[in-house]
Design an enzyme around this catalytic site. Structure first.
Site, PDB file in Angstrom:
ATOM      1  N   LYS A  22       0.835  -1.212   0.000  1.00  0.00           N
ATOM      2  CA  LYS A  22       0.000   0.000   0.000  1.00  0.00           C
ATOM      3  C   LYS A  22       0.864   1.255   0.000  1.00  0.00           C
ATOM      4  O   LYS A  22       0.644   2.166  -0.797  1.00  0.00           O
ATOM      5  CB  LYS A  22      -0.906   0.004   1.244  1.00  0.00           C
ATOM      6  CG  LYS A  22      -1.574   1.340   1.496  1.00  0.00           C
ATOM      7  CD  LYS A  22      -2.472   1.320   2.703  1.00  0.00           C
ATOM      8  CE  LYS A  22      -1.816   1.639   4.022  1.00  0.00           C
ATOM      9  NZ  LYS A  22      -1.453   3.050   4.249  1.00  0.00           N
ATOM     10  N   ASN A  23       1.847   1.297   0.897  1.00  0.00           N
ATOM     11  CA  ASN A  23       2.606   2.540   1.053  1.00  0.00           C
ATOM     12  C   ASN A  23       3.634   2.753  -0.055  1.00  0.00           C
ATOM     13  O   ASN A  23       4.366   3.739  -0.045  1.00  0.00           O
ATOM     14  CB  ASN A  23       3.250   2.597   2.442  1.00  0.00           C
ATOM     15  CG  ASN A  23       2.174   2.804   3.511  1.00  0.00           C
ATOM     16  OD1 ASN A  23       1.035   3.147   3.195  1.00  0.00           O
ATOM     17  ND2 ASN A  23       2.536   2.597   4.769  1.00  0.00           N
ATOM     18  N   ARG A  93      -5.122  10.407   4.034  1.00  0.00           N
ATOM     19  CA  ARG A  93      -4.077  11.429   4.215  1.00  0.00           C
ATOM     20  C   ARG A  93      -3.003  11.380   3.148  1.00  0.00           C
ATOM     21  O   ARG A  93      -2.394  12.394   2.825  1.00  0.00           O
ATOM     22  CB  ARG A  93      -3.398  11.246   5.570  1.00  0.00           C
ATOM     23  CG  ARG A  93      -4.286  11.395   6.743  1.00  0.00           C
ATOM     24  CD  ARG A  93      -3.473  11.259   8.007  1.00  0.00           C
ATOM     25  NE  ARG A  93      -2.441  12.271   8.059  1.00  0.00           N
ATOM     26  CZ  ARG A  93      -2.625  13.511   8.484  1.00  0.00           C
ATOM     27  NH1 ARG A  93      -3.799  13.877   8.921  1.00  0.00           N
ATOM     28  NH2 ARG A  93      -1.646  14.376   8.483  1.00  0.00           N
ATOM     29  N   CYS A 117      -6.459  12.907  12.631  1.00  0.00           N
ATOM     30  CA  CYS A 117      -6.219  11.505  12.317  1.00  0.00           C
ATOM     31  C   CYS A 117      -6.314  10.705  13.606  1.00  0.00           C
ATOM     32  O   CYS A 117      -5.950  11.210  14.674  1.00  0.00           O
ATOM     33  CB  CYS A 117      -4.828  11.366  11.716  1.00  0.00           C
ATOM     34  SG  CYS A 117      -4.346   9.670  11.416  1.00  0.00           S
ATOM     35  N   ARG A 122      -0.165  14.355  13.228  1.00  0.00           N
ATOM     36  CA  ARG A 122       0.372  14.189  11.881  1.00  0.00           C
ATOM     37  C   ARG A 122       0.414  15.478  11.059  1.00  0.00           C
ATOM     38  O   ARG A 122      -0.252  15.609  10.028  1.00  0.00           O
ATOM     39  CB  ARG A 122      -0.421  13.098  11.137  1.00  0.00           C
ATOM     40  CG  ARG A 122      -0.413  11.785  11.877  1.00  0.00           C
ATOM     41  CD  ARG A 122      -1.067  10.680  11.130  1.00  0.00           C
ATOM     42  NE  ARG A 122      -0.270  10.198  10.018  1.00  0.00           N
ATOM     43  CZ  ARG A 122      -0.648   9.210   9.221  1.00  0.00           C
ATOM     44  NH1 ARG A 122      -1.818   8.633   9.400  1.00  0.00           N
ATOM     45  NH2 ARG A 122       0.120   8.812   8.243  1.00  0.00           N
ATOM     46  N   ASP A 306       3.848   0.539  12.093  1.00  0.00           N
ATOM     47  CA  ASP A 306       2.686  -0.100  11.467  1.00  0.00           C
ATOM     48  C   ASP A 306       2.506  -1.559  11.906  1.00  0.00           C
ATOM     49  O   ASP A 306       1.526  -2.202  11.524  1.00  0.00           O
ATOM     50  CB  ASP A 306       2.790  -0.022   9.936  1.00  0.00           C
ATOM     51  CG  ASP A 306       2.651   1.407   9.436  1.00  0.00           C
ATOM     52  OD1 ASP A 306       2.174   2.261  10.208  1.00  0.00           O
ATOM     53  OD2 ASP A 306       3.024   1.673   8.276  1.00  0.00           O
ATOM     54  N   ARG A 398      -8.767  -0.636   3.756  1.00  0.00           N
ATOM     55  CA  ARG A 398      -7.865   0.391   3.211  1.00  0.00           C
ATOM     56  C   ARG A 398      -6.495  -0.200   2.923  1.00  0.00           C
ATOM     57  O   ARG A 398      -5.780   0.302   2.058  1.00  0.00           O
ATOM     58  CB  ARG A 398      -7.701   1.536   4.220  1.00  0.00           C
ATOM     59  CG  ARG A 398      -8.983   2.284   4.480  1.00  0.00           C
ATOM     60  CD  ARG A 398      -8.715   3.467   5.350  1.00  0.00           C
ATOM     61  NE  ARG A 398      -7.550   4.181   4.832  1.00  0.00           N
ATOM     62  CZ  ARG A 398      -6.810   5.034   5.527  1.00  0.00           C
ATOM     63  NH1 ARG A 398      -7.124   5.288   6.769  1.00  0.00           N
ATOM     64  NH2 ARG A 398      -5.792   5.631   4.986  1.00  0.00           N
TER      65      ARG A 398
HETATM   66  N1  EPU Z   1       5.854  14.672  11.071  1.00  0.00           N
HETATM   67  C1  EPU Z   1       5.931  16.009  11.359  1.00  0.00           C
HETATM   68  N2  EPU Z   1       5.867  16.907  10.336  1.00  0.00           N
HETATM   69  C2  EPU Z   1       5.726  16.504   9.035  1.00  0.00           C
HETATM   70  C3  EPU Z   1       5.648  15.145   8.750  1.00  0.00           C
HETATM   71  C4  EPU Z   1       5.717  14.243   9.789  1.00  0.00           C
HETATM   72  O1  EPU Z   1       6.060  16.398  12.507  1.00  0.00           O
HETATM   73  O2  EPU Z   1       5.668  17.387   8.150  1.00  0.00           O
HETATM   74  C5  EPU Z   1       5.916  13.693  12.156  1.00  0.00           C
HETATM   75  C6  EPU Z   1       4.619  12.888  12.313  1.00  0.00           C
HETATM   76  O3  EPU Z   1       3.672  13.551  13.088  1.00  0.00           O
HETATM   77  C7  EPU Z   1       5.116  11.615  12.951  1.00  0.00           C
HETATM   78  C8  EPU Z   1       6.503  11.421  12.326  1.00  0.00           C
HETATM   79  O4  EPU Z   1       6.877  12.708  11.823  1.00  0.00           O
HETATM   80  O5  EPU Z   1       5.266  11.785  14.324  1.00  0.00           O
HETATM   81  C9  EPU Z   1       6.585  10.422  11.201  1.00  0.00           C
HETATM   82  O6  EPU Z   1       5.528  10.627  10.286  1.00  0.00           O
HETATM   83  P1  EPU Z   1       5.676  10.337   8.739  1.00  0.00           P
HETATM   84  O7  EPU Z   1       5.591  11.619   8.006  1.00  0.00           O
HETATM   85  O8  EPU Z   1       6.862   9.483   8.484  1.00  0.00           O
HETATM   86  O9  EPU Z   1       4.358   9.511   8.447  1.00  0.00           O
HETATM   87  P2  EPU Z   1       3.570   9.526   7.087  1.00  0.00           P
HETATM   88  O10 EPU Z   1       4.501   9.754   5.979  1.00  0.00           O
HETATM   89  O11 EPU Z   1       2.375  10.404   7.223  1.00  0.00           O
HETATM   90  C10 EPU Z   1       3.856   6.988   6.514  1.00  0.00           C
HETATM   91  C11 EPU Z   1       2.945   5.831   6.261  1.00  0.00           C
HETATM   92  C12 EPU Z   1       2.280   5.430   7.570  1.00  0.00           C
HETATM   93  C13 EPU Z   1       3.392   5.044   8.564  1.00  0.00           C
HETATM   94  C14 EPU Z   1       4.359   6.216   8.730  1.00  0.00           C
HETATM   95  C15 EPU Z   1       5.550   5.891   9.611  1.00  0.00           C
HETATM   96  C16 EPU Z   1       2.274   6.165   3.960  1.00  0.00           C
HETATM   97  C17 EPU Z   1       1.198   6.495   2.994  1.00  0.00           C
HETATM   98  N3  EPU Z   1       1.942   6.212   5.265  1.00  0.00           N
HETATM   99  O12 EPU Z   1       3.028   8.048   7.023  1.00  0.00           O
HETATM  100  O13 EPU Z   1       1.477   4.302   7.303  1.00  0.00           O
HETATM  101  O14 EPU Z   1       2.829   4.721   9.800  1.00  0.00           O
HETATM  102  O15 EPU Z   1       4.868   6.622   7.447  1.00  0.00           O
HETATM  103  O16 EPU Z   1       6.224   4.809   9.121  1.00  0.00           O
HETATM  104  O17 EPU Z   1       3.381   5.841   3.576  1.00  0.00           O
HETATM  105  C18 EPU Z   1      -0.249   2.750   7.719  1.00  0.00           C
HETATM  106  O18 EPU Z   1       0.077   2.182   6.668  1.00  0.00           O
HETATM  107  O19 EPU Z   1      -1.066   2.255   8.542  1.00  0.00           O
HETATM  108  C19 EPU Z   1       0.318   4.061   8.014  1.00  0.00           C
HETATM  109  C20 EPU Z   1      -0.214   4.885   8.899  1.00  0.00           C
END
Ligand code: EPU
Length: 418
Positions: A22-23, A93, A117, A122, A306, A398
């Site tokens: 998915k990711n 998201r 969320c 996030r 995850d 999802r």
């Molecule tokens: N963060 C910030 N500012 C930002 C971006 C992130 O403070 O601009 C913080 C977040 O709040 C969090 C940390 O950084 O505390 C890491 O978040 P990240 O941005 O890495 O998460 P994401 O990119 O929104 C992806 C996956 C998630 C997975 C996370 C962590 C996708 C589409 N989603 O989310 O997947 O948990 O990385 O590995 O790639 C899932 O599949 O169930 C899922 C939630």
């Protein structure tokens, strides 16, 4: 609203094939916006989030065609609106991933802010700071991000925090920028590397994806390409955790074991025998109860957040006391109160859950709050004595393809109630 009816207590045994990640497929779909020529995506999983992304691309004027063998063909030559509505973004998201591609190729984007969320606040500030550092004018108003740039400019981006989709958005934007961009403290997740492979097949010049320093030399345009999506390491790990919690023996096929190391080491600590092949992993937990172990989530190559909820489910029936520490998201313990309703003994202290394993869980009606929480409750239901009903299973659709069919293939008694 669909629910899953589970009759627990049967050790899961057998083999299951793992779908595309998915990711990985979500950023790859977003990358299709970066070329006028079509992108052919192979090994695309049938998931609700993929359907939502297809709807999003369609709303901008792209054509997405389903092909044979789980392939998707995306033609973005007809895109005439650089706009992602709140209506779609609030359901997923990851829609934020269109921001970088739209800005890089069309010089403009209007994308709804994702909003709240279930697993944490996030924010997306790092995505926006990075794009602004590349020269974009960004304005956030009325719940929408409006970004403009004639052509983005390559620069040095040192991320304050590791972010997966942030790294992906900035890498995509940089691929069409003027000059070279370096992303320091980049996410090293295999899905980031997979996206880079896709972009490179489209003609992008990227070095270092999969490490914490990615260097992208911008090019004027990208071409069409064919890309095969990486296997889903979280889906695979979830089925292995199911074997662990039910005392079974499960082989997951069509996987990349090298992307699953932290989870495999941990399953070993929980007492499972782990066998690895080139494209499969098998764990054997027959006639054994899991042993307690501690889990500490971290960015890749650390233990994936995850998989935290699923390992919490395993810990509920382990011998001894496990401590699960969640370091990535501040509110990713919503499954715990539901597990307690099934007889688990868990205390939460800030970001740590202390779990005293019990001999048996007992079936109960429970409610899923997010994707991985649903997986955790299904695992608990499969291990519990008696019947469980997991409500709000739209969350699981999802991210897990044909979830009840795959569990049934392993001998589980699980059916969907519509
Ligand atoms: N963060 C910030 N500012 C930002 C971006 C992130 O403070 O601009 C913080 C977040 O709040 C969090 C940390 O950084 O505390 C890491 O978040 P990240 O941005 O890495 O998460 P994401 O990119 O929104 C992806 C996956 C998630 C997975 C996370 C962590 C996708 C589409 N989603 O989310 O997947 O948990 O990385 O590995 O790639 C899932 O599949 O169930 C899922 C939630």
């Amino acid at each position: 609203m669909d629910r899953l009816l589970i009759q627990g207590g049967t050790p899961l045994c057998g083999e299951v094939s793992i779908s595309g990640a998915k990711n990985s497929v979500l950023p790859v779909l977003a990358a299709s916006l970066m070329s006028e020529e079509p992108l052919l995506i192979q090994n695309a999983p049938h998931l609700q989030d993929v359907a939502s992304t297809m709807r999003l691309l369609g709303s901008m004027g792209a054509t997405v065609t389903l092909g044979e063998d789980n392939s998707l063909r995306v033609d973005t030559s007809g895109v005439n609106r650089c706009y992602a509505s709140y209506d779609i973004v609030r359901t997923m998201r990851a829609s934020i991933l269109v921001l970088g591609p739209l800005l890089a190729r069309y010089g403009q984007a209007e994308v709804s802010l994702p909003g709240g969320c279930a697993i944490g606040t996030r924010p997306i500030d790092l995505h926006l700071h990075g794009l602004a550092a590349m020269g974009a004018a960004i304005d956030v108003n009325n719940g929408y991000i409006r970004a403009r740039a004639k052509r983005l400019k390559g620069t040095l981006l040192a991320l304050d925090q590791i972010t997966v989709t942030g790294t992906e958005n900035l890498m995509m934007a940089a691929a069409l920028a003027d000059g070279t961009t370096v992303i320091e403290n980049a996410a090293r997740e295999p899905e980031v590397e997979d996206l880079a492979c896709c972009l490179m097949a489209m003609g992008a010049r990227i070095r270092g994806a999969g490490t914490s320093r990615i260097e992208i030399e911008g090019v004027r345009e990208l071409q069409g390409a064919t890309h095969q999506v990486l296997p889903d390491r979280i889906e695979a790990s979830t089925y292995l955790a199911a074997a662990c919690v039910t005392g079974g023996k499960v082989r997951v096929g069509q996987v990349r074991p090298d992307t699953m190391e932290a989870v495999l080491v941990k399953l070993g600590e929980y007492g499972a025998s782990v066998e690895l092949g080139e494209d499969y992993v098998e764990i054997d937990m027959r006639d054994r109860r899991p042993r307690a172990a501690d889990v500490y989530t971290a960015a890749y190559p650390g233990f994936p957040t995850d998989m935290q909820a699923q390992m919490t489910a395993v810990s509920t029936v382990a011998e001894g006391t496990s401590t699960i520490t969640e370091t990535i998201f501040e509110n990713r313990f919503m499954h715990i109160q539901e597990l307690v309703r099934m007889g688990a003994n868990i205390e939460v202290h800030g970001s740590a859950a202390v779990i005293q394993g019990v001999e048996k869980l007992s079936g109960a009606p429970v409610m899923a709050t997010d994707l991985r929480a649903s997986a955790s409750l299904i695992l608990a239901g499969l291990a519990a004595e008696g019947e469980s009903v997991v409500d709000r299973v739209y969350h699981i659709d999802r991210g897990y393809e044909c979830v009840e069919e795959k569990f049934q293939r392993l001998g589980a008694s699980i059916q969907r109630l519509s």
